[in-house]
Design a protein around this motif. Structure first.
Motif, short mmCIF file in Angstrom:
data_model
loop_
_atom_site.label_atom_id
_atom_site.label_comp_id
_atom_site.label_asym_id
_atom_site.label_seq_id
_atom_site.Cartn_x
_atom_site.Cartn_y
_atom_site.Cartn_z
N ARG A 58 0.84 -1.20 0.00
CA ARG A 58 0.00 0.00 0.00
C ARG A 58 0.88 1.26 0.00
NH1 ARG A 58 -3.14 -3.58 -0.45
NH2 ARG A 58 -5.37 -3.61 0.02
N MET A 59 1.96 1.24 0.76
CA MET A 59 2.83 2.41 0.82
C MET A 59 3.47 2.68 -0.54
SD MET A 59 4.73 2.35 4.50
CE MET A 59 4.39 0.95 5.51
N ARG A 60 3.92 1.66 -1.23
CA ARG A 60 4.53 1.86 -2.55
C ARG A 60 3.52 2.46 -3.52
NH1 ARG A 60 6.38 -3.45 -1.36
NH2 ARG A 60 8.57 -3.45 -0.69
N LYS A 61 2.27 2.00 -3.42
CA LYS A 61 1.26 2.54 -4.33
C LYS A 61 0.99 4.01 -4.04
CE LYS A 61 -3.26 1.39 -6.23
NZ LYS A 61 -4.42 0.47 -6.16
N VAL A 62 1.01 4.37 -2.77
CA VAL A 62 0.82 5.78 -2.39
C VAL A 62 1.99 6.61 -2.92
CG1 VAL A 62 0.72 7.39 -0.46
CG2 VAL A 62 -0.64 5.29 -0.40
N LEU A 63 3.21 6.11 -2.82
CA LEU A 63 4.38 6.83 -3.35
C LEU A 63 4.29 7.01 -4.86
CD1 LEU A 63 7.32 5.28 -1.29
CD2 LEU A 63 6.63 7.68 -1.31
N GLU A 64 3.79 6.03 -5.54
CA GLU A 64 3.71 6.09 -7.00
C GLU A 64 2.60 7.01 -7.47
OE1 GLU A 64 3.18 2.12 -8.26
OE2 GLU A 64 5.17 1.42 -7.59
N THR A 65 1.44 6.94 -6.85
CA THR A 65 0.27 7.67 -7.36
C THR A 65 0.00 8.95 -6.61
OG1 THR A 65 -1.25 6.50 -5.89
CG2 THR A 65 -0.76 5.46 -8.00
N GLY A 66 0.45 9.07 -5.40
CA GLY A 66 0.13 10.23 -4.59
C GLY A 66 -1.26 10.20 -4.00
N ARG A 67 -2.04 9.16 -4.27
CA ARG A 67 -3.40 9.06 -3.74
C ARG A 67 -3.36 8.45 -2.33
NH1 ARG A 67 -4.29 7.31 -9.15
NH2 ARG A 67 -5.54 8.83 -10.33
N ALA A 68 -4.03 9.09 -1.43
CA ALA A 68 -4.05 8.61 -0.05
C ALA A 68 -4.91 7.36 0.08
CB ALA A 68 -4.57 9.71 0.87
N VAL A 69 -4.58 6.48 1.03
CA VAL A 69 -5.35 5.29 1.38
C VAL A 69 -5.82 5.44 2.82
CG1 VAL A 69 -5.30 2.79 1.73
CG2 VAL A 69 -4.10 3.80 -0.22
N THR A 70 -7.10 5.28 3.04
CA THR A 70 -7.64 5.45 4.39
C THR A 70 -8.31 4.16 4.87
OG1 THR A 70 -9.75 6.28 3.51
CG2 THR A 70 -8.05 7.91 4.03
N ASP A 71 -8.24 3.97 6.18
CA ASP A 71 -8.94 2.88 6.87
C ASP A 71 -8.63 1.50 6.26
OD1 ASP A 71 -10.51 1.97 8.93
OD2 ASP A 71 -12.38 2.09 7.80
N TYR A 72 -7.36 1.24 6.06
CA TYR A 72 -6.92 -0.08 5.63
C TYR A 72 -6.73 -0.95 6.87
CZ TYR A 72 -3.78 -3.79 4.05
OH TYR A 72 -3.20 -5.01 3.79
N GLU A 73 -7.48 -2.06 6.95
CA GLU A 73 -7.49 -2.88 8.16
C GLU A 73 -6.65 -4.14 7.96
OE1 GLU A 73 -11.24 -3.85 9.78
OE2 GLU A 73 -11.83 -1.77 10.19
N TYR A 74 -5.97 -4.54 9.00
CA TYR A 74 -5.21 -5.78 9.00
C TYR A 74 -5.09 -6.24 10.45
CZ TYR A 74 -1.53 -2.39 10.11
OH TYR A 74 -0.80 -1.37 10.67
N ARG A 75 -4.68 -7.50 10.61
CA ARG A 75 -4.58 -8.07 11.95
C ARG A 75 -3.19 -8.68 12.14
NH1 ARG A 75 -9.52 -10.20 10.26
NH2 ARG A 75 -8.66 -12.32 10.13
N GLY A 76 -2.77 -8.76 13.38
CA GLY A 76 -1.49 -9.36 13.68
C GLY A 76 -1.12 -9.18 15.13
N ARG A 77 0.11 -9.60 15.46
CA ARG A 77 0.61 -9.52 16.82
C ARG A 77 1.84 -8.60 16.85
NH1 ARG A 77 -1.47 -13.92 19.89
NH2 ARG A 77 -2.67 -15.35 18.55
N THR A 78 1.93 -7.86 17.91
CA THR A 78 3.08 -6.97 18.11
C THR A 78 3.74 -7.28 19.45
OG1 THR A 78 1.79 -5.24 19.18
CG2 THR A 78 1.91 -5.19 16.77
N GLN A 79 4.95 -6.70 19.61
CA GLN A 79 5.65 -6.92 20.88
C GLN A 79 4.91 -6.28 22.05
OE1 GLN A 79 6.92 -6.64 18.02
NE2 GLN A 79 9.06 -7.33 17.84
N ALA A 80 4.03 -5.36 21.79
CA ALA A 80 3.27 -4.74 22.87
C ALA A 80 2.32 -5.74 23.54
CB ALA A 80 2.49 -3.53 22.35
#
Length: 734
Positions: free
Chosen positions: A95-117
């Motif tokens: 998603r970040m690469r696509k934002v860098l290429e197009t300049g179009r913002a991406v909002t409310d992209y959801e994902y799940r996972g575990r963090t050290q917190a």
């Protein structure tokens, strides 16, 4: 702050330099330095990071440091995948690469996972990305902002699971299918392993008995689902009987209807919390897991217990998970109780119907029988199909088949009433069309006598649409008289295998009233087969009657095949590509006519002097049949019947003797007066004739013909071995 000129869907934001506003201390905004802006971003509660064009960390705020659990110093200069291995970072960086290429913002992209917190619990995140440009529009990097939306995500998932449970559970009236649907829905989202154990009476359609001591109530494993078979450590497969140990959490949950919640169960040998087959012994336990035991029941009754297990590394259960499991179990319990009640009613109706159907078909030398009864599936319920074989006077036999509209207990009760009425009317030796007319009148009286209750309407409706086929086979004349009321005609199979369906007058269904019934008579060659059936055999939603009759014709055209095999062949052929959508009753009968030397007939004048001659004729006939031992009693019967006809009747007389399972004596006369049995007084010179006949004969009676009547009597003959005769074989279910 206002947007500057944009092109190609891109936009940049700048801070105007001529702002004159002031903060609360009177300091102009334009004099606020970037150190204050840095404090604002650092203290902002939303996680914020700035990534370089090659997606390495340039800056993060305090909130992101807390959310990810990785110190700022360990992040800077590294990629997302380097510092957060518990996340699937490839889609995020895409998603970040696509934002860098197009300049179009991406909002409310959801994902799940575990963090050290919080490494032991999976979280959900909502992230927005936008590009950072310099004054010339050159991309300097990507900024992303992230929110922990785990609570929102779990609430949405729980709601979706409840919706799915409402759509899937209860789609059938089968107890085990409903329990299995509940288990399937809960795995894998809610649990890694789920079993639904129901009290054994529930599967039989019985109400669970309260007050049973803990640990002595057997359960039936009715549903089971798991993420992987190798992780299934709780013993007992679907279909097995299981039980909870006495005073275990499961036994208490079953007894008092409360749930058991254990987020972390560490004991290796923790068999006592799971139900297992009786006498299974001690096993390896469930291992470290998270456990919930939830009663499956309504407000009044507990029907069973559902067990939910999560194994590591999955998150332990939360209280919200327990509430969700209880809601799903409560919904499933309503459908399980409904299915159990339906099973109880279905088994009651089936038992009632089987009890009302003939258990034994009477042995009859002139007809060879075979029958099948095939109930419809559980979804359709028990219907009101029936058949019967009724011995009549004069060695004749009545065959009858009928169908009551509808299913369930009402249809079975109506069938029993109709069958009883047919047997009663058949004993009156009525012609087929008169029997159906009287039966129609009886049903009309029944409908009028029924109280106007909702409970009775379904039973009345089933009686109103009942159908019946009644036929009488005479082995002496080799004829078959038949009439029908809304029923398909029988099949007649000649000895050479040709099959016909006679064109009978149709006749209205029973219960309509006011319409006549007509009969037809056919001659039958010795060895012919009569096939009586209900419409469930030839009709279906995807097949018309003509197609069904064609299949039946083909299946019946097997001359010489034993009737038991032919019954099986008919069902296998006609129902080959479908199950019965309605009950199916099939009755096959092969005719065996009486030989000429088994019948003796004499025409006699209406003269008292002929009585002696009639006795002599009967005695001589018995000598020829090697029945001299019965001569005295038979001569007495002949004498009394002939004398009675001469005294009280008119016209020519006819005496007929038939050697059958019993010796049958018949006297024809042209009168329609009905003889009566009564006790003569001591001073009476006569009046004892029929009383003596009734004492000597096994049965006696009167039947009427178009020209007069017949008084008949049956005298039992001993069998070759001197034993009593017994009825024939049992009715064969399919």
């Amino acid at each position: 702050m206002s947007p500057s000129d944009s092109s190609a869907g891109q936009s940049r934001w700048s801070l105007p330099l001529d702002l004159t506003g002031a903060d609360a201390g009177g300091k102009p905004w334009r004099e606020i330095d970037w150190s204050m802006a840095g404090q604002f971003l650092n203290r902002f509660p939303v996680g914020i990071a700035v990534m370089s064009p090659d997606l390495r960390y340039l800056w993060i705020n305090d909130a992101l440091e807390r959310i990810g659990g990785v110190p700022r110093a360990e992040r800077l200069g590294k990629r997302l995948s380097d510092v957060l291995p518990g996340l699937d970072t490839e889609p995020i960086e895409g998603r970040m690469r696509k934002v860098l290429e197009t300049g179009r913002a991406v909002t409310d992209y959801e994902y799940r996972g575990r963090t050290q917190a919080d490494p032991d619990r999976e979280h959900a995140y909502s992230t927005s990305f936008f590009r950072l440009d310099d004054d010339s529009g050159r991309a300097l990097g990507v900024c992303y902002m992230v929110l922990d939306v785990t609570d929102r995500w779990r609430a949405r998932e729980r709601l979706a699971l409840l919706n799915e449970a409402g759509a899937r559970i209860g789609s059938t009236l089968d107890v085990t299918r409903t329990a299995q649907d509940m288990a399937d829905i809960c795995v894998p989202w809610l649990a890694d392993f789920t079993v639904v154990d129901l009290l054994s009476p529930v599967l039989r359609g019985e109400a669970p008995s309260p007050g049973t001591p803990l640990g002595t109530r057997l359960l039936h494993r009715s549903g089971r689902a798991t993420v992987a078979e190798d992780r299934h450590k709780a013993r007992g497969e679907v279909g097995e009987t299981v039980e909870f140990p006495p005073f275990s959490p499961g036994a208490r949950s079953l007894a008092d209807g409360t749930s058991y919640f254990c987020p972390v169960l560490e004991d290796e040998h923790n068999d006592a919390v799971a139900a297992e087959p009786p006498g299974a012994g001690t096993g390896a336990g469930l291992g470290a897991c998270s456990l919930m035991l939830v009663p499956v029941g309504t407000r009044e009754t507990t029907l069973g217990v559902a067990t939910f297990i999560r194994w590591r590394p999955h998150d332990p259960f939360e209280r919200d998970d327990l509430l969700l499991a209880e809601e799903i179990a409560a919904r499933a319990a309503v459908y399980i109780e409904n299915a159990s009640q339906y099973a109880r009613e279905h088994s009651t109706a089936l038992a009632l119907q089987q009890e009302l159907l003939p258990h034994m078909l009477a042995t009859h030398p002139t007809l060879e029988f075979a029958s099948r009864y095939l109930p419809a599936d559980a979804g359709a319920g028990v219907g009101g199909d029936w058949f019967d074989v009724i011995p009549l006077s004069g060695a004749r036999v009545a065959l009858v088949v009928g169908d009551v509209v509808g299913h369930g207990i009402n249809a079975a009760v109506s069938m029993g009433r109709i069958r009883t009425a047919v047997r009663t009317l058949a004993d009156m030796d009525l012609p087929p069309e008169e029997l159906l007319a009287h039966l129609d009148d009886l049903l009309l009286k029944f409908l009028r006598e029924e109280p106007a209750r909702e409970k009775s309407r379904s039973q009345a409706a089933s009686v109103l649409g009942a159908s019946c086929l009644y036929l009488v086979y005479d082995p002496v004349l080799r004829t078959c008289a038949m009439a029908r009321s809304g029923h398909p005609p029988p099949g007649i199979v000649t000895p050479d295998g040709s099959v016909t369906f006679p064109d009978l007058p149709p006749g209205p269904p029973l219960g309509l009233g006011g319409l006549p019934f007509e009969s037809a008579e056919f001659e039958l060659a010795d060895g012919s087969v009569l096939a009586l059936y209900t419409d469930g055999l030839i009709e279906s939603r995807d097949r018309d009657v003509d197609s069904g009759l064609a299949r039946l014709r083909t299946a019946l055209s097997s001359p010489g095949l034993p009737l038991e095999e032919q019954c099986t062949a008919v069902l296998d052929s006609v129902l080959a590509d479908r199950g019965p959508e309605d009950d199916v009753a099939l009755l096959l009968a092969r005719t065996h006519a009486l030989a000429a030397d088994q019948v003796a007939t004499w025409d006699l004048p209406a003269d008292p002097a002929v009585v002696t001659h009639a006795r002599a004729l009967a005695s001589h006939c018995l000598d020829q049949w090697d029945l001299s031992d019965a001569a005295f009693n038979v001569e007495l019967i002949v004498s009394e019947l002939v004398t009675n006809a001469i005294r009280h009747a008119s016209g020519p007389l006819r005496l007929r003797l038939i050697r059958h399972t019993a010796l049958i004596c018949e006297v024809y006369d042209a009168s329609s007066t009905s003889p009566r049995l009564h006790h003569a007084r001591t001073t009476d010179e006569g009046g004892r004739g029929l009383f003596l006949v009734a004492q000597i004969a096994e049965r006696w009676g009167t039947r009427y013909t178009g020209e007069g009547k017949i008084i008949w009597a049956e005298y039992d003959l001993p069998t070759a071995d001197g034993s009593d005769r017994t009825p024939g074989g049992p009715v064969q279910p399919s």
